[in-house]
Design an enzyme around this catalytic site. Structure first.
Site, PDB file in Angstrom:
ATOM      1  N   TYR A  17      -1.753  15.717  29.481  1.00 15.04           N
ATOM      2  CA  TYR A  17      -2.033  17.450  30.720  1.00 15.04           C
ATOM      3  C   TYR A  17      -2.069  17.621  31.466  1.00 15.04           C
ATOM      4  O   TYR A  17      -2.375  17.729  32.157  1.00 15.04           O
ATOM      5  CB  TYR A  17      -3.711  17.602  30.002  1.00 15.04           C
ATOM      6  CG  TYR A  17      -4.279  16.788  28.622  1.00 15.04           C
ATOM      7  CD1 TYR A  17      -4.256  17.553  27.383  1.00 15.04           C
ATOM      8  CD2 TYR A  17      -5.228  15.510  28.056  1.00 15.04           C
ATOM      9  CE1 TYR A  17      -5.372  17.692  26.385  1.00 15.04           C
ATOM     10  CE2 TYR A  17      -5.581  15.703  27.712  1.00 15.04           C
ATOM     11  CZ  TYR A  17      -4.663  16.501  26.055  1.00 15.04           C
ATOM     12  OH  TYR A  17      -6.266  16.172  25.386  1.00 15.04           O
ATOM     13  N   TYR A 145     -14.239  17.315  18.850  1.00 20.77           N
ATOM     14  CA  TYR A 145     -12.736  16.786  19.276  1.00 20.77           C
ATOM     15  C   TYR A 145     -12.407  14.939  19.062  1.00 20.77           C
ATOM     16  O   TYR A 145     -13.306  14.099  18.665  1.00 20.77           O
ATOM     17  CB  TYR A 145     -12.785  15.821  21.476  1.00 20.77           C
ATOM     18  CG  TYR A 145     -11.448  15.747  21.893  1.00 20.77           C
ATOM     19  CD1 TYR A 145     -10.943  16.599  22.206  1.00 20.77           C
ATOM     20  CD2 TYR A 145     -11.293  14.447  21.915  1.00 20.77           C
ATOM     21  CE1 TYR A 145      -8.821  16.090  21.914  1.00 20.77           C
ATOM     22  CE2 TYR A 145      -9.936  13.493  21.900  1.00 20.77           C
ATOM     23  CZ  TYR A 145      -8.962  14.337  21.686  1.00 20.77           C
ATOM     24  OH  TYR A 145      -7.792  13.995  22.331  1.00 20.77           O
ATOM     25  N   ASP A 246     -16.087  10.575  12.532  1.00 23.43           N
ATOM     26  CA  ASP A 246     -15.490   9.831  13.495  1.00 23.43           C
ATOM     27  C   ASP A 246     -16.195   9.016  14.953  1.00 23.43           C
ATOM     28  O   ASP A 246     -16.056   9.693  15.841  1.00 23.43           O
ATOM     29  CB  ASP A 246     -14.818  11.618  14.670  1.00 23.43           C
ATOM     30  CG  ASP A 246     -13.263  11.261  15.731  1.00 23.43           C
ATOM     31  OD1 ASP A 246     -13.235   9.627  15.721  1.00 23.43           O
ATOM     32  OD2 ASP A 246     -12.274  12.035  15.629  1.00 23.43           O
ATOM     33  N   LYS A 275      -9.699   3.319  20.203  1.00 24.72           N
ATOM     34  CA  LYS A 275     -10.431   3.037  21.644  1.00 24.72           C
ATOM     35  C   LYS A 275     -11.270   1.815  21.955  1.00 24.72           C
ATOM     36  O   LYS A 275     -10.495   0.695  22.434  1.00 24.72           O
ATOM     37  CB  LYS A 275     -11.610   3.894  22.221  1.00 24.72           C
ATOM     38  CG  LYS A 275     -10.823   5.257  21.931  1.00 24.72           C
ATOM     39  CD  LYS A 275     -11.722   6.772  23.275  1.00 24.72           C
ATOM     40  CE  LYS A 275     -10.586   7.812  23.809  1.00 24.72           C
ATOM     41  NZ  LYS A 275     -10.896   8.917  23.120  1.00 24.72           N
TER      42      LYS A 275
HETATM   43  C1  PLP Z   1     -10.165   9.350  21.886  1.00 28.67           C
HETATM   44  C2  PLP Z   1     -10.785   9.935  20.516  1.00 28.67           C
HETATM   45  C3  PLP Z   1      -9.992  10.331  19.941  1.00 28.67           C
HETATM   46  C4  PLP Z   1      -8.382  10.523  20.045  1.00 28.67           C
HETATM   47  O1  PLP Z   1      -7.617   8.786  20.134  1.00 28.67           O
HETATM   48  P1  PLP Z   1      -6.436   8.557  20.081  1.00 28.67           P
HETATM   49  O2  PLP Z   1      -6.301   7.246  20.204  1.00 28.67           O
HETATM   50  O3  PLP Z   1      -5.868   9.780  22.234  1.00 28.67           O
HETATM   51  O4  PLP Z   1      -5.562   9.442  20.088  1.00 28.67           O
HETATM   52  C5  PLP Z   1      -9.987  10.925  18.652  1.00 28.67           C
HETATM   53  N1  PLP Z   1     -11.118  11.130  17.900  1.00 28.67           N
HETATM   54  C6  PLP Z   1     -12.306  10.904  19.043  1.00 28.67           C
HETATM   55  C7  PLP Z   1     -13.965  11.085  18.911  1.00 28.67           C
HETATM   56  C8  PLP Z   1     -12.024  10.567  20.293  1.00 28.67           C
HETATM   57  O5  PLP Z   1     -12.943   9.552  21.047  1.00 28.67           O
END
Ligand code: PLP
Length: 429
Positions: A17, A145, A246, A275
């Site tokens: 960003y 997100y 997610d 992550k």
């Molecule tokens: C960071 C994140 C993503 C995206 O992952 P990237 O490796 O940055 O593409 C998707 N969902 C959640 C909940 C996240 O915290």
């Protein structure tokens, strides 16, 4: 050197960003060890961010270093089409063992956003495999997100999630309000009414509900009632849509359970991990599914899942993930998380006395101080560095998710810096 490194950076490198050519404050890291970042000028910073949730064991860990060195000497990469290897096989076995029982298959992708793309494609293919071409939409939560690629963006919060900028290019999805009921509390009926109504109206064109269980991360650092997951599960079943969790941010212990869905013992049809998967060493992410989903896709038409990245199942990344996950399981991680949780609760409480603070909340190894007004990044980032800590706020949120090995002394310093910086540098107007 005939050029100034920071000029090269400023004029030629995109950061997250960021803009090109503008004076942005950048700190030049030379090395990192345990919970400490060392800058080129010798400054040391206690890292409160775990490099965005990922470095759970701290930096430069001897066991992870060793695992990677061993793998490099065998092979760093080999294509995954038609070939397989031990790191992927052993990692898959471990992930299938430690995630909810019904999740039996693993798709390795390069990043979190791509696992979300993969999860959405799997959900759609689950229905098309059965001859149903109508169910290709998604229901998502406000304040969610899920990543920055196009399909992932389409299920991010529609207000703060860049939708207006890409309005004509983004798929239109359905959004319901995020639950209000707090973590540890029962889920009020009020919270699920909108989801039920949305499903009643749209279930025939919806492939899946997608949400971040218990903690909404980058969309606002909100914690909510785990019972909502139970409700979402039964509504998904009632209306015949899949449920995608997610857990890219919440996975691997961060909320006090190995996976956040365990707070409610709910199993999704599809689970996204990323992550902390590799302990922050490499980029790797995974999409897990149940046999119901994998069998349906594999036996329908065209009978294969239509995705296959070049670096799929990268052996180096898989060995980092295997070593990191084994290290986590062998460590007293629950004790570490509850110790950090107690420390954050005790130490951040004082921030409530500041006029500029709207809320302080802690869950597992996540501490959030929500302000009444957005921070001025051009000022506050330097203030944290002056205090010897690395904390990167966004908007109104000053938050930390330290490595699980962070000591009490380091936690004291981290929390002390938050209080001092907000008190001295963030004015309540
Ligand atoms: C960071 C994140 C993503 C995206 O992952 P990237 O490796 O940055 O593409 C998707 N969902 C959640 C909940 C996240 O915290």
């Amino acid at each position: 050197m005939s050029y100034n490194p920071l000029d090269i950076d400023r004029n030629h490198i995109w950061h997250p960003y960021s803009a090109i050519g503008k004076q942005q404050t950048l700190f030049h890291v030379d090395s990192a060890e345990a919970c400490t970042l060392t800058l080129k000028d010798g400054t040391t910073l206690i890292d409160g961010m775990s490099s965005w949730w990922s470095v759970i064991h701290g930096y430069n860990h001897p066991i992870l270093n060793e695992a990677l060195k061993n793998q490099i000497d065998k092979m760093s990469h080999v294509m995954f089409g038609g070939l397989t290897h031990d790191p992927a096989i052993h990692l898959t076995k471990l992930l299938v063992d430690i995630t909810p029982t019904d999740l039996q298959t693993v798709f390795f992708a390069d990043s979190g956003s791509v696992t979300v793309e993969v999860a959405m494609k799997m959900a759609i293919q689950y229905w098309t495999s059965q001859g149903n071409m109508n169910k290709q939409g998604f229901i998502a939560l406000e304040h969610g997100y899920h990543g920055d690629t196009f399909a992932a963006m389409s299920v991010c919060d529609p207000i703060n999630g860049m939708h207006s900028l890409f309005a004509n290019a983004i798929m239109k999805q359905h959004f319901v309000p995020a639950p209000i009921s707090g973590f540890g509390k029962p889920c009020e009926q009020q919270d699920v009414i909108a989801l039920r109504e949305c499903l009643e109206q749209h279930h025939e064109t919806v492939a899946a509900i997608i949400l971040e269980p218990v903690v909404q991360g980058a969309g606002g650092m909100r914690f909510y009632s785990a019972e909502y997951l139970t409700q979402a599960r039964s509504l998904a079943d009632e209306f015949g849509v899949l449920l995608i969790f997610d857990e890219i941010a919440t996975g691997f212990g961060r909320t006090g359970k190995l996976f956040a869905c365990e707070h409610a013992n709910v199993t999704p049809d599809i689970l996204c991990l990323g992550k902390a998967l590799t302990g922050g060493y490499m980029t790797l992410a995974a999409t897990l599914t149940t046999e119901k989903v994998s069998q349906c896709i594999s036996q329908g038409n065209p009978g294969v899942f239509m995705h296959g990245p070049t670096f799929m199942g990268n052996p180096l990344a898989c060995s980092a993930a295997l070593a990191s996950t084994q290290l986590l399981l062998a460590s007293p991680w629950q004790e570490n998380i509850s110790r950090i949780e107690q420390k954050l609760k005790t130490n951040l409480a004082v921030c409530r006395t500041l006029e500029s603070v709207a809320d302080v909340r802690v869950l597992g190894a996540i501490g959030v101080v929500e302000l009444k007004h957005a921070v001025d990044m051009s000022v506050i980032q330097q203030c944290f560095v002056d205090q010897g800590v690395w904390i990167r706020p966004f908007g109104k949120l000053v938050y930390v998710m330290p490595p699980f090995i962070m000591t009490d002394v380091e936690l004291d310093k981290l929390c002390g810096a938050i209080y001092t910086v907000i008190k001295d540098h963030h004015k309540p107007n």
